[in-house]
Scaffold this motif. Structure first.
Motif, mmCIF file in Angstrom:
data_model
loop_
_atom_site.group_PDB
_atom_site.id
_atom_site.type_symbol
_atom_site.label_atom_id
_atom_site.label_comp_id
_atom_site.label_asym_id
_atom_site.label_seq_id
_atom_site.Cartn_x
_atom_site.Cartn_y
_atom_site.Cartn_z
ATOM 1 N N VAL A 1 0.858 -1.181 0.000
ATOM 2 C CA VAL A 1 0.000 0.000 0.000
ATOM 3 C C VAL A 1 0.894 1.232 0.000
ATOM 4 C CG1 VAL A 1 -1.811 1.283 1.202
ATOM 5 C CG2 VAL A 1 -1.824 -1.232 1.236
ATOM 6 N N LEU A 2 0.842 2.020 -1.073
ATOM 7 C CA LEU A 2 1.582 3.273 -1.173
ATOM 8 C C LEU A 2 0.621 4.404 -0.829
ATOM 9 C CD1 LEU A 2 3.466 2.718 -4.564
ATOM 10 C CD2 LEU A 2 4.255 2.153 -2.251
ATOM 11 N N THR A 3 0.966 5.213 0.153
ATOM 12 C CA THR A 3 0.041 6.253 0.601
ATOM 13 C C THR A 3 0.581 7.651 0.302
ATOM 14 O OG1 THR A 3 0.938 6.459 2.853
ATOM 15 C CG2 THR A 3 -0.722 4.755 2.486
ATOM 16 N N GLU A 4 -0.347 8.603 0.328
ATOM 17 C CA GLU A 4 -0.028 10.030 0.272
ATOM 18 C C GLU A 4 -0.539 10.655 1.557
ATOM 19 O OE1 GLU A 4 -1.172 11.655 -3.925
ATOM 20 O OE2 GLU A 4 -2.802 10.387 -3.203
ATOM 21 N N PRO A 5 0.230 11.533 2.215
ATOM 22 C CA PRO A 5 -0.304 12.202 3.414
ATOM 23 C C PRO A 5 -1.577 12.980 3.091
ATOM 24 C CG PRO A 5 2.057 12.537 3.245
ATOM 25 C CD PRO A 5 1.616 11.929 1.948
ATOM 26 N N THR A 6 -1.569 13.649 1.953
ATOM 27 C CA THR A 6 -2.754 14.282 1.396
ATOM 28 C C THR A 6 -2.585 14.317 -0.106
ATOM 29 O OG1 THR A 6 -4.219 16.203 1.537
ATOM 30 C CG2 THR A 6 -1.863 16.652 1.516
ATOM 31 N N HIS A 7 -3.670 14.559 -0.826
ATOM 32 C CA HIS A 7 -3.590 14.578 -2.278
ATOM 33 C C HIS A 7 -2.926 15.858 -2.780
ATOM 34 C CE1 HIS A 7 -5.818 10.951 -2.745
ATOM 35 N NE2 HIS A 7 -6.955 11.435 -2.277
ATOM 36 N N GLY A 8 -2.367 15.771 -3.981
ATOM 37 C CA GLY A 8 -1.827 16.949 -4.638
ATOM 38 C C GLY A 8 -0.454 17.365 -4.175
ATOM 39 N N VAL A 9 0.309 16.451 -3.592
ATOM 40 C CA VAL A 9 1.677 16.736 -3.169
ATOM 41 C C VAL A 9 2.629 16.234 -4.254
ATOM 42 C CG1 VAL A 9 3.453 16.309 -1.435
ATOM 43 C CG2 VAL A 9 1.066 16.604 -0.736
ATOM 44 N N ALA A 10 3.352 17.141 -4.885
ATOM 45 C CA ALA A 10 4.196 16.777 -6.019
ATOM 46 C C ALA A 10 5.196 15.679 -5.662
ATOM 47 C CB ALA A 10 4.928 18.020 -6.528
ATOM 48 N N GLN A 11 5.836 15.817 -4.511
ATOM 49 C CA GLN A 11 6.873 14.857 -4.129
ATOM 50 C C GLN A 11 6.283 13.472 -3.837
ATOM 51 O OE1 GLN A 11 6.651 17.977 -3.101
ATOM 52 N NE2 GLN A 11 8.551 18.875 -3.878
ATOM 53 N N ALA A 12 5.074 13.422 -3.281
ATOM 54 C CA ALA A 12 4.434 12.131 -3.029
ATOM 55 C C ALA A 12 4.104 11.442 -4.349
ATOM 56 C CB ALA A 12 3.180 12.317 -2.190
ATOM 57 N N LEU A 13 3.622 12.205 -5.322
ATOM 58 C CA LEU A 13 3.318 11.633 -6.630
ATOM 59 C C LEU A 13 4.588 11.146 -7.319
ATOM 60 C CD1 LEU A 13 0.736 14.318 -7.755
ATOM 61 C CD2 LEU A 13 0.218 11.934 -7.218
ATOM 62 N N LEU B 1 7.448 10.259 -5.881
ATOM 63 C CA LEU B 1 7.971 9.100 -5.163
ATOM 64 C C LEU B 1 7.166 7.854 -5.483
ATOM 65 C CD1 LEU B 1 9.803 7.768 -3.034
ATOM 66 C CD2 LEU B 1 8.089 8.406 -1.327
ATOM 67 N N ASN B 2 5.839 7.954 -5.430
ATOM 68 C CA ASN B 2 5.024 6.769 -5.661
ATOM 69 C C ASN B 2 5.163 6.271 -7.101
ATOM 70 O OD1 ASN B 2 4.031 6.367 -3.064
ATOM 71 N ND2 ASN B 2 2.421 7.876 -3.330
ATOM 72 N N ALA B 3 5.338 7.180 -8.058
ATOM 73 C CA ALA B 3 5.586 6.746 -9.429
ATOM 74 C C ALA B 3 6.888 5.940 -9.502
ATOM 75 C CB ALA B 3 5.649 7.941 -10.369
ATOM 76 N N ARG B 4 7.892 6.410 -8.783
ATOM 77 C CA ARG B 4 9.180 5.702 -8.775
ATOM 78 C C ARG B 4 9.049 4.350 -8.067
ATOM 79 N NH1 ARG B 4 12.424 2.909 -9.776
ATOM 80 N NH2 ARG B 4 14.698 2.993 -9.542
ATOM 81 N N LEU B 5 8.313 4.300 -6.968
ATOM 82 C CA LEU B 5 8.155 3.041 -6.236
ATOM 83 C C LEU B 5 7.335 2.037 -7.038
ATOM 84 C CD1 LEU B 5 7.532 4.310 -2.588
ATOM 85 C CD2 LEU B 5 9.682 3.553 -3.635
ATOM 86 N N ILE B 6 6.338 2.525 -7.770
ATOM 87 C CA ILE B 6 5.557 1.625 -8.626
ATOM 88 C C ILE B 6 6.474 0.974 -9.660
ATOM 89 C CG2 ILE B 6 3.818 1.603 -10.471
ATOM 90 C CD1 ILE B 6 2.348 3.790 -8.753
ATOM 91 N N ILE C 1 2.610 8.430 -13.276
ATOM 92 C CA ILE C 1 2.109 7.093 -12.941
ATOM 93 C C ILE C 1 1.480 6.452 -14.173
ATOM 94 C CG2 ILE C 1 0.406 5.849 -11.547
ATOM 95 C CD1 ILE C 1 0.856 8.084 -9.399
ATOM 96 N N PHE C 2 0.591 7.195 -14.846
ATOM 97 C CA PHE C 2 -0.081 6.642 -16.020
ATOM 98 C C PHE C 2 0.888 6.451 -17.182
ATOM 99 C CE2 PHE C 2 -3.434 8.945 -13.674
ATOM 100 C CZ PHE C 2 -4.214 7.846 -13.349
ATOM 101 N N ALA C 3 1.865 7.342 -17.300
ATOM 102 C CA ALA C 3 2.861 7.200 -18.366
ATOM 103 C C ALA C 3 3.636 5.891 -18.199
ATOM 104 C CB ALA C 3 3.810 8.391 -18.369
ATOM 105 N N TYR C 4 3.950 5.541 -16.949
ATOM 106 C CA TYR C 4 4.671 4.290 -16.734
ATOM 107 C C TYR C 4 3.780 3.087 -17.033
ATOM 108 C CZ TYR C 4 7.206 0.416 -14.834
ATOM 109 O OH TYR C 4 7.826 -0.805 -14.718
ATOM 110 N N VAL C 5 2.521 3.145 -16.602
ATOM 111 C CA VAL C 5 1.613 2.034 -16.905
ATOM 112 C C VAL C 5 1.480 1.862 -18.414
ATOM 113 C CG1 VAL C 5 -0.709 1.100 -16.588
ATOM 114 C CG2 VAL C 5 0.359 2.372 -14.726
#
Length: 418
Positions: free
Chosen positions: A65-77, A79-84, A140-144
């Motif tokens: 489960v990859l989480t974001e503290p809140t939506h719309g955080v550039a660094q969270a997006l 990071l999660n793209a990289r982790l995916i 994220i979608f670009a990688y998928v």
């Protein structure tokens, strides 16, 4: 599409303020030994070798489960793209479940198969705009999309209830009726079927903070008939519009929306929503993607299991169903609302900031370091400082960035494709 979490202005008001906790007395060296600094200058460029510690922490878990503290955080997006990408390429994860409507993401897959429309183009208007209408989320979608041309395509599905996507608002009721007609369902002749359709259409628009219609009892009665039609020994369990198993979950998603917006007068009931989203995810894991390793991407409010503010968060439903099979990550930062924000001594962010701009820490195995962490504060859901923190219970991996930035959706740059 409406925000699937609190508005940023509300979040900022809620999360501003002290971040203090008891000082990690004499523990700085131990924390530094347990944590890892990243040498990369950007989150996109973290090397696989530097993510090996994260991979080791994930181990042989079947769900991350990859989480974001809140939506719309550039660094969270970012990071999660990289982790995916890391989890797919290095750890054998073949499925990505995202916090967007179950029905709408099936429509994205339909558009890919029938019209060769890539996910980067079909996502705006069908998935949460923080993912789909910003360059950071689009990674994220670009990688998928990129994986679709390989021998290991990454499957994409949504887990959420009706969230005002153009697919659900434009297609749900008509396709539901067509599916029932194909089955020659007797409920189509019910005298309250037309009332049901009107309220179902209203629910597809996710009518937050509105009064429930007076005809709601009639809707609920017919809704149970629809559930019985699809959920009694479904003929097929694939995730597409010709699958009765899918329609069982789609109709449950309509109930989840109803509970979310109308179970409490002009309040949102995230427990109702989280319960259905969790069971949508479980159905996808057990049926269409049986035997696959699965990534779930969602807000921390929904993704945290133990220690969640919700009784039936998505993470709690999954943890109860798959005990010992889940690894959850979290991201925190020291400068959230102001680049000059002071990093408060006594917080875990203060300790991690000594390592550099980016850092990682898995929940330590030794009791001594765990004890050091107990009294420290960590910014968790909506970046609100939490003492005691839930490191080790709600999440097992913690990523740190020094400063975060909030994204702004680009509505014209990422238009909806019909």
């Amino acid at each position: 599409m409406k925000s699937v979490a609190c508005a940023f202005s509300v979040l900022i008001l809620a999360a501003c303020g002290g971040g203090g906790g008891s000082e990690i007395a004499g523990g700085s060296n131990e924390i530094k030994k347990a944590a890892q600094a990243f040498s990369a200058s950007s989150l996109d460029n973290i090397a696989d070798s530097e993510l090996a510690a994260f991979g080791n922490a994930v181990g042989d878990k079947k769900i991350v489960v990859l989480t974001e503290p809140t939506h719309g955080v550039a660094q969270a997006l970012d990071l999660n793209a990289r982790l995916i990408r890391y989890l797919h390429e290095q750890k054998g994860f073949d499925v990505l479940l995202i916090e967007s409507g179950l029905f709408d993401v099936v429509n994205m897959n339909e558009l890919k198969q029938s019209r060769a429309i890539p996910f980067t183009q079909s996502a705006p208007g069908r998935t949460y705009y923080g993912f789909s209408r910003d360059a950071h989320g689009q990674k994220i979608f670009a990688y998928v999309d990129q994986t679709q041309k390989t021998s290991k395509p990454l499957s994409l599905a949504g887990i959420e209830v009706m969230m005002e996507g153009v697919a659900s608002t434009g297609l749900f009721v008509s396709r539901l009726e067509a599916r029932l007609q194909a089955r020659n369902a007797s409920l189509l002749r019910d005298p309250e079927w037309q009332t049901y359709k009107v309220i179902a259409q209203r629910l597809t628009s996710n009518p937050e903070y509105t009064d429930a219609p007076v005809e709601l009892p009639a809707f609920k009665r017919v809704q149970e008939l629809v559930k019985a039609e699809f959920c009694t020994a479904p003929a097929s369990q694939e995730s597409h519009f010709e699958s009765d198993g899918f329609w069982c979950r789609a109709v449950h998603s309509l109930s989840g929306t109803m509970g979310y917006v109308w179970s409490k007068p002009k309040q949102l009931d995230y427990n109702e929503r989280g319960f259905v989203a969790g069971h949508n995810a479980a159905w996808l894991i057990d049926r269409p993607f049986a035997g696959k390793k699965v990534i779930v991407l969602t807000h921390a409010l929904h993704g945290f299991a133990a220690g969640s503010e919700l009784k039936t968060s998505t993470g709690k439903v999954l943890a109860d169903r798959y005990p010992g099979q889940i690894h959850t990550s979290h991201i925190t930062a020291s400068k959230v609302f102001d680049p000059n924000e002071a990093t408060v001594k006594g917080t875990l962010e203060f300790e991690l900031d000594q390592l550099g701009q980016f850092a990682y820490m898995s929940y330590p195995a030794d009791a001594a370091t765990r004890n050091l962490l107990q009294g420290s504060s960590v910014r968790e859901v909506n970046f609100v400082p939490q003492t005691p923190n839930r490191f080790g219970s709600a999440y097992q991996s913690l990523f740190y960035v020094r400063q975060v930035n909030f994204t702004t959706p680009d509505w014209s740059g990422y238009p909806t494709i019909y």
